[in-house]
Motif scaffolding. Structure first.
Motif, PDB file in Angstrom:
ATOM      1  N   ARG A 176       0.796  -1.357  -0.599  1.00 25.62           N
ATOM      2  CA  ARG A 176      -0.263  -0.476   0.414  1.00 25.62           C
ATOM      3  C   ARG A 176       0.447   1.020   0.068  1.00 25.62           C
ATOM      4  O   ARG A 176       1.634   1.169   0.520  1.00 25.62           O
ATOM      5  CB  ARG A 176      -0.641  -0.178   1.181  1.00 25.62           C
ATOM      6  N   PHE A 177       0.362   1.869  -0.647  1.00 20.66           N
ATOM      7  CA  PHE A 177       0.701   3.716  -0.307  1.00 20.66           C
ATOM      8  C   PHE A 177      -0.099   4.127  -0.698  1.00 20.66           C
ATOM      9  O   PHE A 177      -0.668   4.634  -0.864  1.00 20.66           O
ATOM     10  CB  PHE A 177       1.573   4.007  -1.358  1.00 20.66           C
ATOM     11  N   THR A 178       0.920   5.970  -0.190  1.00 23.11           N
ATOM     12  CA  THR A 178      -0.279   7.197   0.813  1.00 23.11           C
ATOM     13  C   THR A 178      -0.197   7.961  -0.478  1.00 23.11           C
ATOM     14  O   THR A 178       0.527   8.155  -1.150  1.00 23.11           O
ATOM     15  CB  THR A 178       0.236   7.558   1.611  1.00 23.11           C
ATOM     16  N   THR A 179      -1.430   7.909  -0.660  1.00 19.84           N
ATOM     17  CA  THR A 179      -1.892   9.522  -1.998  1.00 19.84           C
ATOM     18  C   THR A 179      -1.663  10.383  -1.584  1.00 19.84           C
ATOM     19  O   THR A 179      -1.327  10.823  -0.379  1.00 19.84           O
ATOM     20  CB  THR A 179      -3.556   9.504  -2.791  1.00 19.84           C
ATOM     21  N   GLY A 239      -3.663  11.475   1.680  1.00 21.00           N
ATOM     22  CA  GLY A 239      -3.561  10.999   2.570  1.00 21.00           C
ATOM     23  C   GLY A 239      -4.037   9.491   3.025  1.00 21.00           C
ATOM     24  O   GLY A 239      -3.703   9.231   3.262  1.00 21.00           O
ATOM     25  N   GLY A 240      -5.159   9.645   1.416  1.00 24.72           N
ATOM     26  CA  GLY A 240      -5.230   8.354   1.207  1.00 24.72           C
ATOM     27  C   GLY A 240      -4.850   6.550   0.992  1.00 24.72           C
ATOM     28  O   GLY A 240      -3.613   7.632   0.878  1.00 24.72           O
ATOM     29  N   ARG A 241      -4.864   5.705   1.895  1.00 21.81           N
ATOM     30  CA  ARG A 241      -4.036   4.536   1.694  1.00 21.81           C
ATOM     31  C   ARG A 241      -4.616   3.889   0.504  1.00 21.81           C
ATOM     32  O   ARG A 241      -5.971   2.896   0.278  1.00 21.81           O
ATOM     33  CB  ARG A 241      -3.540   3.766   2.728  1.00 21.81           C
TER      34      ARG A 241
END
Length: 107
Positions: free
Chosen positions: A43-46, A49-51
């Motif tokens: 997973r990465f953070t946009t 702030g969303g993952r």
């Protein structure tokens, strides 16, 4: 139930139960993808702030074809072309009796 035909074929009609069984498949696969993303750390953070998980994104993209096939057959049960999938999605009562797409799945 023929799962391959349910999710890959654009022919025929399906009733509410088969439609929701197909939706349930998408939900379960999405949950598994979410769990795999969490376990594998993919997973990465946009910027907002969303993952977002990479596996989840790939599953979502792959599911588009299967969802269109599922919704297309549901539209056929309404005696409409599967192309109606592109303008709106809804679960409506099927047309009674035989129509141009096949027999009534509830008959």
């Amino acid at each position: 139930m023929d799962w391959k035909s349910l999710l890959t074929s654009f022919d025929g009609r399906i009733d509410h139960a088969k439609f929701w069984a197909g939706i349930d498949i998408f939900i379960v696969i999405g949950i598994v993808a979410f769990i795999l993303d969490a376990i594998l750390g993919t997973r990465f953070t946009t910027a907002g702030g969303g993952r977002i998980g990479i596996i989840g994104m790939l599953v979502a993209l792959a599911s588009i074809y299967f969802a269109i096939a599922l919704y297309g057959k549901r539209w056929h049960d309404r005696d409409k072309s599967g192309w109606w999938t592109l303008i709106g999605l809804g679960v409506l009562e099927g047309a009674q009796g035989v129509n141009q797409y096949g027999r009534d799945p509830l008959a």
